[in-house]
Enzyme design. Structure first.
Site, short mmCIF file in Angstrom:
data_model
loop_
_atom_site.label_atom_id
_atom_site.label_comp_id
_atom_site.label_asym_id
_atom_site.label_seq_id
_atom_site.Cartn_x
_atom_site.Cartn_y
_atom_site.Cartn_z
N ASP A 29 35.22 35.31 29.11
CA ASP A 29 34.51 35.88 29.41
C ASP A 29 33.12 35.98 29.58
O ASP A 29 32.13 35.36 28.31
CB ASP A 29 34.40 38.12 28.50
N ASP A 30 32.66 34.89 30.80
CA ASP A 30 31.41 34.03 31.25
C ASP A 30 31.16 33.24 30.69
O ASP A 30 30.50 32.77 29.99
CB ASP A 30 30.44 35.26 30.78
N CYS A 69 32.39 40.36 36.57
CA CYS A 69 33.70 40.45 36.08
C CYS A 69 34.73 41.59 36.50
O CYS A 69 36.02 41.29 36.94
CB CYS A 69 33.48 41.50 34.66
N ARG A 73 37.75 39.74 38.05
CA ARG A 73 39.57 40.60 37.15
C ARG A 73 40.63 41.49 38.09
O ARG A 73 41.28 41.49 38.10
CB ARG A 73 38.55 41.30 36.02
N LYS A 126 39.94 42.60 26.99
CA LYS A 126 38.33 43.00 27.92
C LYS A 126 39.53 43.89 29.18
O LYS A 126 39.74 42.51 29.75
CB LYS A 126 37.51 42.61 28.74
N HIS A 128 38.41 46.14 32.22
CA HIS A 128 37.01 46.63 32.71
C HIS A 128 37.98 46.17 34.76
O HIS A 128 37.15 46.11 35.45
CB HIS A 128 36.27 45.03 32.83
N SER A 151 32.81 46.23 29.12
CA SER A 151 32.55 44.75 28.98
C SER A 151 31.78 45.10 26.91
O SER A 151 31.32 46.60 26.65
CB SER A 151 30.93 44.73 29.67
N HIS A 224 30.54 36.97 26.34
CA HIS A 224 29.90 38.05 26.94
C HIS A 224 28.78 38.38 26.03
O HIS A 224 29.55 38.63 24.79
CB HIS A 224 30.66 39.17 27.48
N ASP A 276 36.22 34.07 33.73
CA ASP A 276 36.13 35.51 35.13
C ASP A 276 34.40 35.30 35.26
O ASP A 276 34.85 35.11 37.03
CB ASP A 276 35.97 36.96 33.97
N ASN A 277 34.25 34.49 34.85
CA ASN A 277 32.69 34.51 35.99
C ASN A 277 31.83 33.62 34.85
O ASN A 277 32.21 32.86 34.07
CB ASN A 277 31.83 35.25 36.55
N LYS A 297 26.06 32.74 35.79
CA LYS A 297 27.30 34.32 36.78
C LYS A 297 26.15 35.06 37.52
O LYS A 297 24.89 35.45 37.75
CB LYS A 297 26.65 35.11 34.86
MG MG Z 1 32.36 37.92 32.49
#
Ligand code: MG
Length: 466
Positions: A29-30, A69, A73, A126, A128, A151, A224, A276-277, A297
């Protein structure tokens, strides 16, 4: 001349001969494009991911469906742009604890499709895509779920600045629930041991399901913010707490690949690692780096949506560096192709089967990537060329930081580029030199692609605004 039996020719584990392949998606994540050793980071050590890339394929142009996010996803899980499922919005970027929506039941997830074809499925980490029924993983084709449903910075109950809380390791400041299937089993989740516990759950699932064929979705909550790592990884990295967190995720990858090897499943399991980003620049050294890519992001420059991606399937994949374009939306059609599952014919897919690239036997049909921010197409890449129709600052490019709600945009409005901006990503991966004046014909071609794409969209109920 002797006869070679298939069993003798293929070094598969006996229990997995002629079986459909297993799939494991490890989703950070991130994580930034420049945060792994194998993607050029000089200070963060990722020996397991480096080895995974060496044994498999390192993808240098692999994208996500959105730079944040929830929509990202939704794209991965459905093989479709989030605009088709109502999972993106210009008002609320992601789902929040007060949201009532989620991924609609009319959407078919990878888990649902594979599960209908006999696969065992597990989601860890996660989610989300909605924290209420009927939006949870076990409502969407997963047999089990263990994780935080949104998150890890949500449900913040202490007003202290994030950075102070991080220094004091105050996981209690975020009253996030840890769920098993549909029940909350811990609240606040002790985030210091999250990566470790997710890994243990994944290893347990691999062992539990080894006589079946399975799909495991391991979506880490980290890196994240708020950043947490276990005791074993405290101050082990040259890159501060952010580096520690990545090095623990790298350890986790090592545990999973090692388990597959030990259980004799490696040669029948495709493992994919991506994020994811892009990195969250709002949090400075607690956010990662997009390396040579511009942006982060939330934005539609490359750093927001191009992810450090590795594919691994020993003895099957053609090893090497892949510069072809791919996206997380390609996973669903690819898994269908590899498992002999028919792709549902009643809807538009934005993903393509990339298995020819995996085996070194050709290309995919993908020649275009759409860069959405919320409900709008901000940019399109076709081949080496990328056109920006609209630009906007990404998260973290504002004056306020740390105490500002990072999901809310402040003094940051979209700018329509007229004429559009054009970059050649092959010779200019950092998007520095606008060559629009030299290639009006390319802009025209990509404008036509935009028009055609927009004509395929249908109105749907917005899930993030419910
Ligand atoms: Mg993310």
């Amino acid at each position: 001349m002797g006869i070679t039996t298939p069993a003798a020719a293929k070094p598969y584990n006996k229990t997995q001969v002629n079986r459909q392949p297993n799939f494991i998606v490890i989703f950070a994540d991130d994580l930034g494009y420049g945060d792994l050793g194998v993607f050029g980071n000089p200070n963060i050590k990722t020996p397991n991911l480096d080895k995974m890339a060496f044994e498999g394929q390192k993808w240098t142009s692999f994208y996500v469906a959105a730079p944040v996010c929830t929509p990202s996803r939704a794209g991965l899980m459905t093989g479709r742009l989030p605009v088709r499922s109502g999972m993106c919005s210009d008002k609320r970027r992601v789902l929040f604890p007060d949201s009532n929506g989620g991924l609609p039941q009319t959407e078919l997830t990878i888990a649902r499709i594979l599960s209908d074809n006999g696969y065992k499925t597990a989601a860890i980490g996660k989610w989300h895509l909605g924290h209420k029924s009927p939006y949870l993983p076990t409502d969407h084709g997963f047999d089990s779920y263990f994780g935080i449903p949104y998150s890890n910075d949500m449900d913040k109950v202490e007003k202290t600045e994030y950075i102070t809380l991080a220094e004091n390791e105050r996981f209690e400041a975020y009253n996030v629930p840890l769920m098993r299937d549909k029940k909350i089993v811990e609240r606040p989740a002790d985030q210091r041991t999250l990566t470790k516990r997710y890994t243990e759950e994944a290893v347990k699932k691999i062992r539990e399901l080894k006589d079946d064929h399975f799909f495991i979705y391991l979506a880490h909550n980290l890196p994240h913010i708020p950043l947490f790592r276990s005791e074993d990884f405290k101050n082990t990295s040259l890159a501060g707490i952010y580096g520690d967190v990545i090095e623990e995720i790298d350890w986790s990858v090592g545990q999973i690949l090692e388990t597959l090897k030990k259980e004799g499943l490696a040669e029948n399991t495709l493992v994919i690692f991506t994020s994811d980003n892009g990195p969250w620049h709002t949090y400075k050294t607690h956010g990662g780096s997009a390396g040579l890519l511009r942006g982060a992001k939330g934005g539609t420059f490359e750093g927001g949506m191009r992810e450090p991606t590795v594919f691994w399937w020993p003895g099957k994949l053609k090893q090497g560096v892949i510069t072809d374009m791919g996206t997380t939306m390609d996973l669903l059609p690819t898994f269908c192709s590899l498992s002999g599952t028919e792709l549902p014919g009643d809807r538009i897919y934005d993903g393509y089967d990339i298995s020819p690239i995996l085996f070194g036997k050709g290309k995919s049909e993908r020649d275009v990537v759409f860069y959405y921010r919320g409900l709008k197409v901000f940019a399109i890449r076709k081949g080496d060329y990328k056109v920006h129709f609209i630009t906007q600052l990404e998260y973290g490019r504002r004056t306020a930081h740390f105490i500002t709600d990072p999901e809310v945009e402040i003094n940051n409005t979209p700018t329509v580029q007229n004429p559009p901006v054009l970059y050649n990503l092959s010779t200019d991966p950092s998007e520095k030199y606008n060559i629009a004046g030299e290639h009006p014909e390319i802009i025209e071609e990509i404008e036509a692609i935009l028009e055609q794409h927009l004509s395929t969209l249908e109105p749907v109920e917005n899930q993030l605004e419910k």
